[in-house]
Design a protein around this motif. Structure first.
Motif, PDB file in Angstrom:
ATOM      1  N   MET A 107      -0.414   7.880  -5.711  1.00 15.43           N
ATOM      2  CA  MET A 107      -1.862   8.010  -5.739  1.00 15.43           C
ATOM      3  C   MET A 107      -2.492   6.759  -6.333  1.00 15.43           C
ATOM      4  O   MET A 107      -3.528   6.287  -5.859  1.00 15.43           O
ATOM      5  CB  MET A 107      -2.272   9.242  -6.571  1.00 15.43           C
ATOM      6  N   GLU A 108      -1.843   6.244  -7.337  1.00 15.37           N
ATOM      7  CA  GLU A 108      -2.366   5.046  -7.984  1.00 15.37           C
ATOM      8  C   GLU A 108      -2.430   3.881  -6.999  1.00 15.37           C
ATOM      9  O   GLU A 108      -3.447   3.195  -6.882  1.00 15.37           O
ATOM     10  CB  GLU A 108      -1.437   4.698  -9.150  1.00 15.37           C
ATOM     11  N   LEU A 153       7.203   4.304  -0.702  1.00 17.40           N
ATOM     12  CA  LEU A 153       6.342   4.484  -1.871  1.00 17.40           C
ATOM     13  C   LEU A 153       6.604   5.828  -2.514  1.00 17.40           C
ATOM     14  O   LEU A 153       6.665   5.949  -3.735  1.00 17.40           O
ATOM     15  CB  LEU A 153       4.869   4.413  -1.472  1.00 17.40           C
ATOM     16  N   GLN A 154       6.729   6.806  -1.675  1.00 12.04           N
ATOM     17  CA  GLN A 154       6.968   8.141  -2.207  1.00 12.04           C
ATOM     18  C   GLN A 154       8.269   8.183  -2.983  1.00 12.04           C
ATOM     19  O   GLN A 154       8.368   8.841  -4.013  1.00 12.04           O
ATOM     20  CB  GLN A 154       7.005   9.173  -1.071  1.00 12.04           C
ATOM     21  N   GLN A 155       9.226   7.443  -2.513  1.00 16.12           N
ATOM     22  CA  GLN A 155      10.511   7.439  -3.207  1.00 16.12           C
ATOM     23  C   GLN A 155      10.439   6.691  -4.525  1.00 16.12           C
ATOM     24  O   GLN A 155      11.248   6.907  -5.409  1.00 16.12           O
ATOM     25  CB  GLN A 155      11.576   6.805  -2.324  1.00 16.12           C
ATOM     26  N   LEU A 156       9.483   5.808  -4.607  1.00 14.45           N
ATOM     27  CA  LEU A 156       9.348   5.059  -5.859  1.00 14.45           C
ATOM     28  C   LEU A 156       8.770   5.938  -6.957  1.00 14.45           C
ATOM     29  O   LEU A 156       8.896   5.637  -8.134  1.00 14.45           O
ATOM     30  CB  LEU A 156       8.430   3.852  -5.656  1.00 14.45           C
ATOM     31  N   ARG A 170       1.034  -4.198  -7.276  1.00 18.19           N
ATOM     32  CA  ARG A 170       1.439  -2.977  -7.969  1.00 18.19           C
ATOM     33  C   ARG A 170       2.727  -2.425  -7.400  1.00 18.19           C
ATOM     34  O   ARG A 170       3.613  -2.004  -8.119  1.00 18.19           O
ATOM     35  CB  ARG A 170       0.302  -1.958  -7.852  1.00 18.19           C
ATOM     36  N   ILE A 171       2.809  -2.445  -6.104  1.00 23.98           N
ATOM     37  CA  ILE A 171       4.010  -1.920  -5.465  1.00 23.98           C
ATOM     38  C   ILE A 171       5.230  -2.749  -5.847  1.00 23.98           C
ATOM     39  O   ILE A 171       6.298  -2.225  -6.175  1.00 23.98           O
ATOM     40  CB  ILE A 171       3.841  -1.886  -3.930  1.00 23.98           C
ATOM     41  N   ILE A 198       6.149  19.036  -5.770  1.00 24.22           N
ATOM     42  CA  ILE A 198       5.844  18.427  -4.484  1.00 24.22           C
ATOM     43  C   ILE A 198       7.141  18.102  -3.763  1.00 24.22           C
ATOM     44  O   ILE A 198       7.985  17.368  -4.276  1.00 24.22           O
ATOM     45  CB  ILE A 198       5.029  17.136  -4.676  1.00 24.22           C
ATOM     46  N   PRO A 199       7.300  18.647  -2.596  1.00 25.56           N
ATOM     47  CA  PRO A 199       8.565  18.426  -1.888  1.00 25.56           C
ATOM     48  C   PRO A 199       8.644  17.007  -1.328  1.00 25.56           C
ATOM     49  O   PRO A 199       7.624  16.399  -0.990  1.00 25.56           O
ATOM     50  CB  PRO A 199       8.532  19.455  -0.759  1.00 25.56           C
ATOM     51  N   MET A 200       9.899  16.521  -1.236  1.00 21.23           N
ATOM     52  CA  MET A 200      10.113  15.197  -0.650  1.00 21.23           C
ATOM     53  C   MET A 200      10.216  15.342   0.862  1.00 21.23           C
ATOM     54  O   MET A 200      10.888  16.242   1.354  1.00 21.23           O
ATOM     55  CB  MET A 200      11.418  14.588  -1.180  1.00 21.23           C
ATOM     56  N   VAL A 201       9.565  14.480   1.519  1.00 21.75           N
ATOM     57  CA  VAL A 201       9.621  14.503   2.981  1.00 21.75           C
ATOM     58  C   VAL A 201      10.813  13.674   3.432  1.00 21.75           C
ATOM     59  O   VAL A 201      10.955  12.517   3.067  1.00 21.75           O
ATOM     60  CB  VAL A 201       8.331  13.896   3.579  1.00 21.75           C
TER      61      VAL A 201
END
Lengths: 669, 151
Positions: B43-44, B30-33, A44-45, B147-150
């Motif tokens: 979350m997914e 991941l967060q950036q994606l 998925r990633i 949601i803020p970006m870290v």
């Protein structure tokens, strides 16, 4: 996208050809990627990351599904990314299939970053290997592999394409490609834009436009036809032209077949690590001798030194020479064989066995390895003594690839069962053969080494690395090197060289052969030395590692080996004292110091003894066991004598083995 | 106000997770994606990870429970766990996988069981942390915030 806009604007002003605004960043957009990974999280990633790179992503979690997708849609994908460890099919297997059938670039990935696995990927032809966790930056550049591969294909096909237009385009593309590859940044948009413009016409990037040479897709059927043709012709005689004729497929060119054959041979070689299957080696080996024969013959016995000095003799010629010599001297060597009989201290299995499988010698790199496995490093000294006489045989073996030599070899093998010990361990490869094969292989493969697929050669080496003793190290090095046994010889070669008057005689008559052999040995040794042994979990490997400099210094090795060989050859015939082989060997080990000085016999000995020691250290039990089984009291004596010699630089060895008049004293340079 | 506070809590919490080694740079990736087209991406993926890992842990438990342990299989599972945990940045879980693989190579059953224990511990820890994080996110969104970006 301001950057792009500004870029294009610059381009616009700079060149009239760039008229499109946002097109600059189109390429490599839309690259069709197939991702295979059984881990759903990673899959998925990856999918997400690839989407962000603007690639077109298809994901699947089973290798079989992936293959089915690929087969179904031959030109539907540009690149495949696959995990190494998958439950249903090994990633490497998938890699091979894709390489053979679809010829797409494949990127391997794994959380496993151990060298062996990475090496395996490389040798199986993966164009890249990513370590998990995969980062976006790594994925951004995967398009370079697609471009590179296409470029290579175009070049392959360029030969028959005569259109100057195409050439021009090719060059243009090539230069653009270079720019692409070298800097995957937007800085070269100008050229990439031009390219892109061309690509625009072939939107799906597949083929058929005049800009792109159509890539031949080796479908399963086509491949089967190919294999049938090859089998019909016989792997030895399977030359592209004939294969093409047999296949009788319109639109298929000789070049297509040639490159596919190349891959196929490598593939077979890889597969037949255990089998005696001699894949392309024979063919290449055989063909090269013809070419080099003329030049080779001049070498026999004469100008080795010169050659060595110049280091010009290509490995291929060397192999060819060996082949030539080998076949020529097949009969003569046979004669010398009987003499060596007495020296059969080692209980090797009859060489015949090996030769029986002989055809396959060349191709079975792995085989070689196994042969050597049995040889403990301790055996080296013995081997030295015994091997030496056998050298000619080895040389022959090397040439055995040529059918006719096989019989000669067989004879020799029998006679020289001692030597064969090495071979024996290998299982059924005559070490010599391997060296010659190796040389051929090397010479042939060298160019390939540096291509993605060509890397496979390395693998063969890897296979070899299972030898356990001195022999091992050579074995280990190159499965294909028949010379695996040589290292042993080389190490101990010094002593072996001198002790035998017979040998000398052989040398004289068989000088050529010897030389042939030598190179093989050296080559093998060198190869071994050179290869970064990632090979086998052999303890001995550590010894190798130490001595090995880097992997794939094949070219250099060949040359140095050859030089060494030449030197040794001359030496041998000359005064049978120094064992040039050793020198060579030593040099090789030392990083290709091609000084053909006889002097460093000792160093070589020291070298080998070091090796022996290190190897023995790693597997003393094994070695000593082997040693005791194969060698009688004499062996121990010889062994100790050799070791002593190494220390004393002169090893006065009694010729318990029946060496006439040759004593290790001769070794002293 | 509440949003701001929630956002601050979120940032602090995330930082602490990084500092304590529960998460690493891969998680940031991941967060950036995550973007508008995929607002629930993290979350997914993390949910996939949870499911996959729990399955793996069960398989591991079963495999190590056998009278005749198949270490190759155990190793394969651990390898997979290592891969997936490193992909989402669950650093501490990945770190336990390394010695775990060693014990498999050594065929050390006791060692393996210990590692399994550790890996379960770390997994449940990081699971709790991430779930807390998601809850914070949902609260922010529910309160109308972003949601803020870290960094």
């Amino acid at each position: 996208m301001d950057f792009y806009t500004s870029q294009t604007q610059t381009i616009k002003s700079g060149s009239s050809s760039c008229s499109r605004g946002g097109d600059v960043d189109q390429f490599p957009t839309g690259l069709r990627v197939l991702v295979v990974d059984d881990d759903p999280t990673c899959l998925r990633i990856l999918e997400k990351m690839l989407r962000i790179c603007l690639y077109q992503v298809t994901k699947c979690n089973r290798a079989e599904i992936a293959l089915a997708l690929l087969r179904e849609n031959k030109n539907g994908y540009d690149i495949v990314i696959s995990d190494v460890h998958m439950p249903d099919m090994d990633g490497f297997k998938l890699l091979e299939h894709v390489g053979l059938e679809m010829d797409l670039p494949v990127i391997m990935m794994s959380a496993d970053d151990s060298k062996n696995v990475v090496m395996k990927g490389v040798t199986h032809g993966a164009c890249d290997y990513l370590i998990k966790p995969v980062r976006m930056e790594a994925l951004k550049n995967i398009w370079q592999h697609v471009v590179r591969k296409k470029k290579i294909e175009w070049k392959d096909k360029d030969v028959e394409q005569s259109g100057s237009v195409e050439d021009g385009e090719q060059q243009q593309k090539a230069s653009e490609d270079v720019e692409y590859s070298s800097s995957a940044n937007e800085g070269n948009w100008r050229s990439s834009k031009r390219r892109k413009d061309e690509d625009e016409e072939t939107e799906d990037r597949e083929d058929s436009s005049t800009l792109k040479k159509p890539r031949v897709v080796w479908s399963v059927e086509l491949h089967q036809q190919f294999v049938a043709a090859v089998n019909q012709l016989g792997i030895d005689k399977a030359v592209p032209k004939k294969i093409l004729e047999l296949m009788n497929v319109s639109g298929l060119t000789r070049e297509n077949v040639a490159s596919h054959l190349q891959k196929y041979r490598l593939y077979l070689r890889r597969l037949s690590g255990v089998s005696q299957h001699q894949s392309g080696l024979n063919t290449s080996f055989i063909t090269s001798p013809e070419a080099a024969f003329g030049s080779m013959s001049s070498l026999s016995g004469l100008d080795f030194q010169a050659l060595a000095a110049s280091g010009q003799l290509p490995a291929q010629s060397l192999a060819a020479l060996q082949a030539a010599e080998f076949s020529r001297s097949a009969t003569t060597s046979a004669i010398s064989m009987p003499i060596t009989d007495k020296r059969n201290i080692f209980s090797f299995e009859p060489p015949n066995l090996r030769f029986g499988n002989g055809h396959q010698e060349a191709s079975n790199n792995t085989k070689q390895v196994s042969l050597l496995q049995g040889v403990p490093t301790n055996m080296e000294p013995k081997h030295l003594a015994n091997l030496h006489p056998a050298q000619p045989i080895f040389g022959m073996n090397g040439n055995s690839q040529v059918n006719q030599s096989n019989s000669a070899l067989m004879q020799m093998n029998q006679l020289q069962s001692n030597r064969l010990l090495l071979n024996q361990t290998n299982g059924s490869r005559v070490p010599i053969n391997q060296s010659s094969h190796e040389q051929t292989l090397m010479s042939n493969a060298i160019p390939r080494v540096w291509t993605p697929k060509g890397v496979e050669r390395g693998t063969t080496y890897g296979h070899v690395s299972q030898g356990s003793s001195m022999v091992d190290f050579s074995v280990k090095q190159s499965t294909e090197l028949p010379g695996t046994s040589f290292p042993l010889l080389s190490g101990s070669g010094m002593s072996t060289l001198s002790p035998k008057p017979i040998f000398q005689g052989e040398v004289n008559t068989e000088v050529r052969d010897l030389r042939n052999f030598r190179p093989g040995y050296e080559l093998v040794n060198e190869l071994h030395l050179q290869k970064t042994p990632d090979w086998s979990p052999q303890n001995n490997r550590s010894a190798f590692h130490g001595s090995q400099n880097s992997s794939f210094r094949v070219k250099d090795d060949l040359h140095s080996v050859f030089n060494q060989q030449a030197v040794s050859a001359t030496t041998m015939s000359g005064d049978r004292k120094n064992v040039p082989v050793n020198n060579g060997f030593f040099s090789v080990g030392e990083g290709q110091n091609n000084t053909s000085n006889m002097g460093p016999v000792n160093p070589l000995l020291a070298y080998t003894s070091r090796r022996v020691k290190s190897e023995s250290l790693t597997d003393p039990g094994y070695q000593s066991n082997l040693l005791s089984e194969s060698f009688g009291h004499d062996d121990h004596y010889l062994l100790s004598a050799l070791l002593k010699q190494q220390q004393d630089e002169v090893l006065p060895v009694d010729n318990d083995f029946g060496f006439d008049g040759y004593s290790l004293d001769n070794l002293s340079s | 106000m509440e949003v701001v506070q929630l956002q601050r809590s979120f940032l602090e919490y995330t930082s602490s997770l990084f500092q304590e080694g529960f998460l690493d740079a891969q998680f940031s990736q991941l967060q950036q994606l995550q973007d508008e087209s995929n607002p629930q991406f993290v979350m997914e993926v993390v949910t996939l990870f949870f499911e996959d890992t729990e399955r793996l842990l069960n398989d591991l438990t079963t495999a190590l429970d056998q009278s005749n342990v198949d270490f190759k299989k155990v190793d394969a599972h651990v390898h997979q766990l290592k891969g997936s945990s490193s992909s989402i940045g669950a650093q501490r879980v990945t770190n336990v996988c390394i010695p775990f693989r060693n014990t498999c190579e050594e065929q050390n059953i006791q060692g393996c069981l210990r590692c399994l224990q550790l890996v379960k511990q770390e997994y449940f820890l990081v699971k709790n942390k991430l779930e807390a994080l998601f809850r914070l996110e949902q609260q922010i969104v529910a309160a109308g915030g972003v949601i803020p970006m870290v960094e």
